[in-house]
Design a protein around this motif. Structure first.
Motif, PDB file in Angstrom:
ATOM      1  N   UNK A  21      22.792  52.816  55.019  1.00 21.17           N
ATOM      2  CA  UNK A  21      23.997  53.543  55.442  1.00 21.17           C
ATOM      3  C   UNK A  21      25.041  53.521  54.330  1.00 21.17           C
ATOM      4  N   UNK A  22      25.682  54.641  54.104  1.00 21.00           N
ATOM      5  CA  UNK A  22      26.749  54.747  53.109  1.00 21.00           C
ATOM      6  C   UNK A  22      28.074  54.393  53.783  1.00 21.00           C
ATOM      7  N   UNK A  23      28.815  53.473  53.169  1.00 21.50           N
ATOM      8  CA  UNK A  23      30.115  53.070  53.723  1.00 21.50           C
ATOM      9  C   UNK A  23      31.156  53.056  52.605  1.00 21.50           C
ATOM     10  N   UNK A  24      32.416  52.941  53.004  1.00 23.56           N
ATOM     11  CA  UNK A  24      33.488  52.718  52.030  1.00 23.56           C
ATOM     12  C   UNK A  24      34.379  51.617  52.560  1.00 23.56           C
ATOM     13  N   UNK A  25      35.015  50.907  51.650  1.00 22.80           N
ATOM     14  CA  UNK A  25      35.894  49.804  52.033  1.00 22.80           C
ATOM     15  C   UNK A  25      37.302  50.313  52.267  1.00 22.80           C
ATOM     16  N   UNK A  26      38.128  49.437  52.787  1.00 22.90           N
ATOM     17  CA  UNK A  26      39.565  49.678  52.760  1.00 22.90           C
ATOM     18  C   UNK A  26      40.027  49.289  51.349  1.00 22.90           C
ATOM     19  N   UNK A  27      41.298  49.277  51.094  1.00 17.82           N
ATOM     20  CA  UNK A  27      41.829  48.981  49.757  1.00 17.82           C
ATOM     21  C   UNK A  27      41.360  47.611  49.276  1.00 17.82           C
ATOM     22  N   UNK A  28      40.837  47.568  48.060  1.00 21.07           N
ATOM     23  CA  UNK A  28      40.388  46.292  47.513  1.00 21.07           C
ATOM     24  C   UNK A  28      41.555  45.555  46.870  1.00 21.07           C
ATOM     25  N   UNK A  29      41.491  44.225  46.951  1.00 24.35           N
ATOM     26  CA  UNK A  29      42.526  43.387  46.338  1.00 24.35           C
ATOM     27  C   UNK A  29      41.995  42.663  45.108  1.00 24.35           C
ATOM     28  N   UNK A  30      40.704  42.736  44.863  1.00 21.65           N
ATOM     29  CA  UNK A  30      40.093  42.132  43.686  1.00 21.65           C
ATOM     30  C   UNK A  30      40.503  42.941  42.457  1.00 21.65           C
ATOM     31  N   UNK A  31      40.916  42.270  41.368  1.00 20.51           N
ATOM     32  CA  UNK A  31      41.257  43.010  40.143  1.00 20.51           C
ATOM     33  C   UNK A  31      40.079  43.856  39.650  1.00 20.51           C
ATOM     34  N   UNK A  32      40.365  45.051  39.175  1.00 21.71           N
ATOM     35  CA  UNK A  32      39.304  45.974  38.763  1.00 21.71           C
ATOM     36  C   UNK A  32      38.366  45.397  37.710  1.00 21.71           C
ATOM     37  N   UNK A  33      38.894  44.592  36.797  1.00 24.83           N
ATOM     38  CA  UNK A  33      38.039  44.033  35.743  1.00 24.83           C
ATOM     39  C   UNK A  33      37.025  43.031  36.303  1.00 24.83           C
ATOM     40  N   UNK A  34      37.199  42.600  37.539  1.00 22.67           N
ATOM     41  CA  UNK A  34      36.257  41.673  38.180  1.00 22.67           C
ATOM     42  C   UNK A  34      35.227  42.387  39.051  1.00 22.67           C
ATOM     43  N   UNK A  35      35.303  43.706  39.129  1.00 23.88           N
ATOM     44  CA  UNK A  35      34.354  44.495  39.929  1.00 23.88           C
ATOM     45  C   UNK A  35      33.136  44.774  39.057  1.00 23.88           C
ATOM     46  N   UNK A  36      32.172  43.857  39.118  1.00 28.83           N
ATOM     47  CA  UNK A  36      30.949  43.965  38.323  1.00 28.83           C
ATOM     48  C   UNK A  36      29.754  43.599  39.202  1.00 28.83           C
TER      49      UNK A  36
END
Length: 57
Positions: A21-36
């Motif tokens: 299933x394809x989903x989306x999150x609410x607003x992320x609070x993790x810094x973008x440089x840590x999205x790996x």
């Protein structure tokens, strides 16, 4: 600016969503440089283990 993640569910431990299933999150609070790959991304209420990035269609 607000950022969110979009992805395909696999192995939802709480059985809220079926695999594939394809989903989306609410607003992320993790810094973008840590999205790996392999990291954990967080919203205010939920944590997501990130799998491998796929090419957009």
């Amino acid at each position: 600016m607000t950022h969110l993640l979009v992805g395909i569910v696999t192995n939802d431990r709480k059985n809220r969503f079926a695999d594939g299933r394809c989903i989306h999150t609410s607003a992320i609070v993790t810094p973008l440089e840590e999205i790996v790959e392999g990291a954990v991304a967080e919203t205010l209420n939920t944590r997501y283990l990130l799998g491998e990035e796929r090419e957009r269609n």
